[in-house]
Motif scaffolding. Structure first.
Motif, PDB file in Angstrom:
ATOM      1  N   PHE A  91       0.934  -0.944   0.024  1.00 37.43           N
ATOM      2  CA  PHE A  91      -0.024   0.009  -0.097  1.00 37.43           C
ATOM      3  C   PHE A  91       0.922   1.256  -0.054  1.00 37.43           C
ATOM      4  CE2 PHE A  91      -3.521  -2.349   2.535  1.00 37.43           C
ATOM      5  CZ  PHE A  91      -4.109  -2.988   1.457  1.00 37.43           C
ATOM      6  N   LEU A  92       0.286   2.389  -0.602  1.00 36.18           N
ATOM      7  CA  LEU A  92       1.350   3.415  -0.778  1.00 36.18           C
ATOM      8  C   LEU A  92       0.907   4.632   0.605  1.00 36.18           C
ATOM      9  CD1 LEU A  92       0.455   4.407  -4.412  1.00 36.18           C
ATOM     10  CD2 LEU A  92       2.645   3.375  -3.611  1.00 36.18           C
ATOM     11  N   ASN A  93       2.200   5.313   0.858  1.00 32.53           N
ATOM     12  CA  ASN A  93       1.867   6.203   1.996  1.00 32.53           C
ATOM     13  C   ASN A  93       1.309   5.922   3.066  1.00 32.53           C
ATOM     14  OD1 ASN A  93       2.900   7.679  -0.206  1.00 32.53           O
ATOM     15  ND2 ASN A  93       0.965   8.152  -0.919  1.00 32.53           N
ATOM     16  N   THR A  94       1.182   4.594   3.643  1.00 37.62           N
ATOM     17  CA  THR A  94       0.714   4.143   5.019  1.00 37.62           C
ATOM     18  C   THR A  94       1.462   3.111   5.575  1.00 37.62           C
ATOM     19  OG1 THR A  94      -1.249   3.000   5.636  1.00 37.62           O
ATOM     20  CG2 THR A  94      -0.458   2.578   3.456  1.00 37.62           C
ATOM     21  N   PRO A  95       1.397   3.011   6.837  1.00 38.17           N
ATOM     22  CA  PRO A  95       1.972   1.980   7.663  1.00 38.17           C
ATOM     23  C   PRO A  95       1.159   0.628   7.602  1.00 38.17           C
ATOM     24  CG  PRO A  95       0.812   3.559   9.182  1.00 38.17           C
ATOM     25  CD  PRO A  95       0.655   4.017   7.979  1.00 38.17           C
ATOM     26  N   ASN A  96       0.369   0.517   6.595  1.00 40.52           N
ATOM     27  CA  ASN A  96      -0.618  -0.765   6.469  1.00 40.52           C
ATOM     28  C   ASN A  96      -0.126  -1.494   5.422  1.00 40.52           C
ATOM     29  OD1 ASN A  96      -1.894   1.244   8.586  1.00 40.52           O
ATOM     30  ND2 ASN A  96      -3.153  -0.580   8.933  1.00 40.52           N
ATOM     31  N   GLN A 148     -10.605   2.622   1.637  1.00 36.68           N
ATOM     32  CA  GLN A 148     -11.168   2.399   0.374  1.00 36.68           C
ATOM     33  C   GLN A 148     -10.230   2.434  -0.528  1.00 36.68           C
ATOM     34  OE1 GLN A 148     -14.147   5.254  -0.723  1.00 36.68           O
ATOM     35  NE2 GLN A 148     -15.090   4.952   1.309  1.00 36.68           N
ATOM     36  N   ASP A 149      -9.157   3.156  -0.696  1.00 36.70           N
ATOM     37  CA  ASP A 149      -7.974   3.091  -1.804  1.00 36.70           C
ATOM     38  C   ASP A 149      -7.469   1.644  -1.653  1.00 36.70           C
ATOM     39  OD1 ASP A 149      -8.760   5.663  -2.367  1.00 36.70           O
ATOM     40  OD2 ASP A 149      -6.938   6.363  -1.234  1.00 36.70           O
ATOM     41  N   GLN A 150      -7.145   1.433  -0.356  1.00 34.74           N
ATOM     42  CA  GLN A 150      -6.465  -0.031   0.073  1.00 34.74           C
ATOM     43  C   GLN A 150      -7.222  -1.109  -0.530  1.00 34.74           C
ATOM     44  OE1 GLN A 150      -5.801   0.419   4.197  1.00 34.74           O
ATOM     45  NE2 GLN A 150      -4.083   1.788   4.090  1.00 34.74           N
ATOM     46  N   ALA A 151      -8.761  -1.270   0.012  1.00 35.16           N
ATOM     47  CA  ALA A 151      -9.613  -2.219  -0.500  1.00 35.16           C
ATOM     48  C   ALA A 151      -9.610  -2.289  -2.250  1.00 35.16           C
ATOM     49  CB  ALA A 151     -11.086  -1.749  -0.087  1.00 35.16           C
TER      50      ALA A 151
END
Length: 247
Positions: A91-96, A148-151
């Protein structure tokens, strides 16, 4: 194949094995290891798993990946089956993040996605929430947008998946959310909806039982059971589902 072997899968956000001493115990990692060894799920998906402090489970293959370079946590899948393919969705720009493994089960191959969607990281004390005020909605709004972006990243990946698949993990949102409905889609079913009882809570938010950890199984699979545990070793509770392939 007409094989009806019952396969079990567990998902558990282990909160970095209590690295920050939220729970007054020095044995949380060992206790989680004992719990997982006792339960002997065929597939185990952990979130907030500290890759620098790995948990060794006998009798399992495993694949793990970090969230990002900066994040302490990562994701891991342990499986009693051969892992024939694996990857990380980055995933972009996230700690997930989300990871996946393809497992060879007798003559079949299935894919398991272990996902950890964005958290709002709320301090859930009433005082803190009052202090947040209208800012709270901004924060939640941006969290849900990121989820939502991640999904969408996951669904795009899923769209080219050649195998029956499972999406499991910590969604940081409930079954009433848009992101849950997106991931569930037309192809999956929720083990809790099929076989669960009660609230099925996987997380307590100020005594409020929330179900935010899920096992979503491909519609070609038959759900046999769903169990939520009361294990107090993290801020989440583990969930175990069992299923058979191609009935």
């Amino acid at each position: 194949s007409q094989d009806t072997t019952v396969i079990s899968i567990m998902t558990y956000n282990v909160r970095i094995f209590n690295n920050y001493k939220w729970i007054p115990s020095d044995n949380v990692k060992e206790d989680i290891g004992k719990f997982l060894n006792k339960e002997q799920a065929d597939i185990i998906a952990l979130q907030e798993y500290p890759r620098g402090n790995p948990l060794i489970l006998e009798g399992y293959n495993n694949f793990n990946a970090r969230y990002t370079k900066k994040a302490k946590g990562g994701l891991v899948v342990y499986a009693k089956y051969p892992i024939v393919n694996s990857g990380s969705l980055e995933f972009l720009n996230t700690p997930n993040n989300a990871i996946y493994v393809d497992l060879e089960i007798q003559q079949d191959t299935i894919r398991v996605y272990n996902v950890h969607l964005q958290s709002a990281r709320l301090d859930t004390s009433v005082e803190a929430l009052e202090k947040e005020g209208s800012n709270l909605f901004k924060r939640l709004g941006s969290t849900f947008k990121t989820q939502q972006d991640q999904a969408e990243t996951i669904l795009k990946h899923v769209s080219s998946c050649p195998h029956p698949y499972i999406i499991t993990g910590d969604f940081n949102n409930t079954a009433f959310s848009y992101v849950y409905r997106q991931l569930l889609g037309e192809n999956l079913k929720d083990s809790f909806v099929e076989s669960g009882e009660g609230f099925g809570r996987t997380f307590n938010l100020k005594q409020l039982p929330l179900r935010i950890d899920f096992v979503l199984l491909h519609k070609s699979m038959q759900v046999k059971s769903h169990k939520s545990y009361n294990t107090q070793l993290s801020d989440h509770f583990p969930v175990k589902a069992s299923f058979t392939l191609n009935e």
